[in-house]
Design a protein around this motif. Structure first.
Motif, PDB file in Angstrom:
ATOM      1  N   GLN A  45      43.108  42.579  45.772  1.00 35.97           N
ATOM      2  CA  GLN A  45      43.545  43.730  44.998  1.00 35.97           C
ATOM      3  C   GLN A  45      43.250  43.467  43.521  1.00 35.97           C
ATOM      4  N   THR A  46      43.262  44.518  42.710  1.00 34.20           N
ATOM      5  CA  THR A  46      43.050  44.325  41.275  1.00 34.20           C
ATOM      6  C   THR A  46      44.132  43.418  40.682  1.00 34.20           C
ATOM      7  N   GLY A  47      45.336  43.530  41.225  1.00 30.43           N
ATOM      8  CA  GLY A  47      46.435  42.695  40.739  1.00 30.43           C
ATOM      9  C   GLY A  47      46.185  41.218  40.993  1.00 30.43           C
ATOM     10  N   ASP A  48      45.493  40.902  42.092  1.00 33.57           N
ATOM     11  CA  ASP A  48      45.178  39.499  42.388  1.00 33.57           C
ATOM     12  C   ASP A  48      44.270  38.917  41.310  1.00 33.57           C
ATOM     13  N   VAL A  49      43.277  39.713  40.886  1.00 35.84           N
ATOM     14  CA  VAL A  49      42.333  39.240  39.873  1.00 35.84           C
ATOM     15  C   VAL A  49      43.070  38.918  38.574  1.00 35.84           C
ATOM     16  N   LYS A  50      44.014  39.760  38.206  1.00 39.42           N
ATOM     17  CA  LYS A  50      44.756  39.552  36.965  1.00 39.42           C
ATOM     18  C   LYS A  50      45.768  38.415  37.098  1.00 39.42           C
ATOM     19  N   LEU A  56      40.524  32.454  40.335  1.00 36.99           N
ATOM     20  CA  LEU A  56      39.442  33.271  40.878  1.00 36.99           C
ATOM     21  C   LEU A  56      38.217  33.338  39.977  1.00 36.99           C
ATOM     22  N   GLU A  57      38.336  32.932  38.718  1.00 35.71           N
ATOM     23  CA  GLU A  57      37.209  33.052  37.787  1.00 35.71           C
ATOM     24  C   GLU A  57      35.977  32.343  38.346  1.00 35.71           C
ATOM     25  N   GLY A  58      34.869  33.092  38.366  1.00 41.30           N
ATOM     26  CA  GLY A  58      33.611  32.534  38.872  1.00 41.30           C
ATOM     27  C   GLY A  58      33.414  32.688  40.360  1.00 41.30           C
TER      28      GLY A  58
END
Length: 503
Positions: A45-50, A56-58
């Motif tokens: 979800q978008t919330g996971d990325v934030k 998660l970067e990369g």
């Protein structure tokens, strides 16, 4: 605005809608019909990325959501997509997704639903984003969302088109998330104390258990009128007769009455019954369960409702109805014994005198007119007159009163409860008194339910019962000014298009 300008604006809107349909047609003709896609695999979800950006970067993620903004810069573009968690920026480059795919992508519109595969990164400006390696159109929006800065503010349209309201006003979604947490917490509170959740009829041959006007429908096969329930009380008490000792039901009730910021014809209530308990036990259950709802959904029992601080922390204030009247009007009904004296005070206070009105009805009318407006902090009003409490057990010290309470917060009644009347002889007489009120024109008076009388003749143990208006509690917990703000699809008057008259 002139009529010509209105026509031009309407024409422009129609043209924009037509353009979207033409875009869809071209996609379909080229074998890229988004409506043929049945499934899309999401990994995050978008919330996971934030929330997990550093982790998660990369790495590659797969997201899906609605396009909420688009900023095209030649062979590169930025879009914001919105899913259930919120919004996230997506960076789309032609050399990353391919020339043909990018040519399709730049024809997408705000409102379209897309799938994104890409790498999590942070822009030079420090914004958490995803660099797309592929963009898939999953659904084409053929309508136009409200403009970004003005949004959807017209409450009538918001309630009628809740699906658009939820898209463009994200804070609306939060109110319903809070509602879900609060109702789940209430059930959790009861379940942990041994209560059993049950289901009782919504459609019945009698509408009883409350003073209200029902909705009437007709059963064709039986050729009889039936009623949507105004309360589930009498069925739940039958279950106590049958041997269940702790039961509850949360569900829709229906009352064919006026609509306001506090009333919707279809609303949610919970009724709770506990054998071998009295109204004092239920009072404790009420304050504890509502406080538990607040704590679990908001993390606190202290809230701010429209600028007023309200504290749900138990114990709540307790005040008898006659003491409340004495406090706010100076009239002491504990010293007024006759109907004549009570009616004289009603006239003096300019209350409406209705047919069959007696001392008990005057007390109730005095309370509603002069006291409710003062009840801001959670308060239990106890010992209602027997005339307005046909299902409540009489108070042994003063049989003109009942062992009943209503819970008030912010001047609103949010709960009604009592030691249940289990004397079948007294109950029959109360029903007969209610029938007299119906004959005098009160179409909200209780009906005579012979099967319920038979049930308590079989034997109803001493029982405490409670009804809570869920929507009003949720209004308080979400700081919502109208009941329509906490009902996903509130009742609305149909839009009637005016027919053009010939000149």
């Amino acid at each position: 605005m002139s009529n010509q300008n209105v026509e031009n604006e309407a024409l422009s809107l129609n043209e924009m809608l037509q353009i979207r349909r033409e875009k869809l047609k071209k996609l379909q003709e080229s074998g890229k019909d988004p409506f043929k896609i049945e499934k899309y695999e999401k990994t995050h979800q978008t919330g996971d990325v934030k929330d997990k950006f550093e982790e998660l970067e990369g790495t590659e993620v797969s997201l899906a959501g609605r396009v909420m903004s688009m900023r095209e810069h030649g062979k590169a573009s930025f879009i914001d997509i919105q899913d259930e968690d919120g919004r996230l920026q997506i960076y789309v480059r032609q050399d990353a997704i391919g020339e043909d795919s990018y040519a399709d992508f730049v024809t997408y519109d705000i409102g379209d639903i897309v799938g994104i595969v890409g790498t999590v990164f942070k822009t030079k400006r420090g914004e958490m984003s995803v660099k797309a390696s592929s963009v898939t159109l999953l659904s084409k929006s053929l309508q136009i969302l409200p403009e970004k800065y003005h949004g959807l503010k017209d409450t009538d349209i918001r309630y009628r088109q809740r699906y658009v309201d939820l898209i463009v006003n994200p804070e609306v979604k939060q109110a319903f998330i809070t509602r879900s947490k609060a109702t789940k917490a209430l059930k959790e509170y009861l379940d942990e104390r041994g209560f059993l959740e049950v289901d009782t009829p919504i459609l019945a041959t009698l509408a009883g258990g409350a003073s209200a006007r029902p909705f009437v429908t007709h059963h064709n096969t039986l050729d009889i009128d039936m009623y949507l329930r105004i309360a589930n009380e009498l069925y739940l008490k039958r279950l106590i007769v049958g041997g269940f000792e702790k039961v509850y039901e949360m569900g829709r009730m229906f009352r064919n009455e006026g609509m306001s910021i506090k009333h919707n014809p279809e609303y949610t209530a919970i009724e709770v019954y506990q054998a071998y308990a009295d109204y004092e036990d239920i009072m404790k259950l009420t304050e504890e369960s509502v406080a538990y709802m607040a704590e679990k959904s908001l993390g606190t029992t202290k809230i701010n409702y429209q600028g007023t601080e309200i504290d749900f922390t138990p114990p709540w204030k307790r005040l008898s109805m006659t003491d409340a009247i004495k406090m706010y009007t100076g009239v002491d009904f504990d010293k007024i014994d006759t109907d004549e004296e009570a009616l004289a005070i009603a006239k003096e206070k300019h209350l409406e005198i209705t047919p069959g009105m007696n001392r008990g009805y005057v007390i109730n009318a005095m309370f509603e007119e002069f006291c409710e407006e003062h009840l801001i902090q959670p308060t239990f009003i106890t010992h209602h007159p027997v005339e307005v409490s046909p299902l409540s057990k009489r108070n042994p010290d003063d049989p003109r009163k009942t062992n009943r309470f209503e819970a008030f917060v912010n001047t609103w009644e949010i709960a009604n409860a009592f030691s249940e009347l289990n004397d079948p002889i007294d109950q029959r007489q109360r029903f007969m008194d209610q029938l007299k009120q119906r004959e005098l024109g009160d179409d909200e008076a209780h009906v005579l339910d012979e099967d319920f009388l038979n049930a308590i003749e079989v034997g109803l143990p001493p029982t405490g019962g409670l009804g809570i208006g869920i929507d009003r509690v949720i209004m308080l917990l979400t700081n919502s000014p109208s009941i329509r703000d906490v009902i996903l699809f509130p009742t609305m008057k149909p839009i009637v298009k005016e027919e053009k008259t010939e000149q």
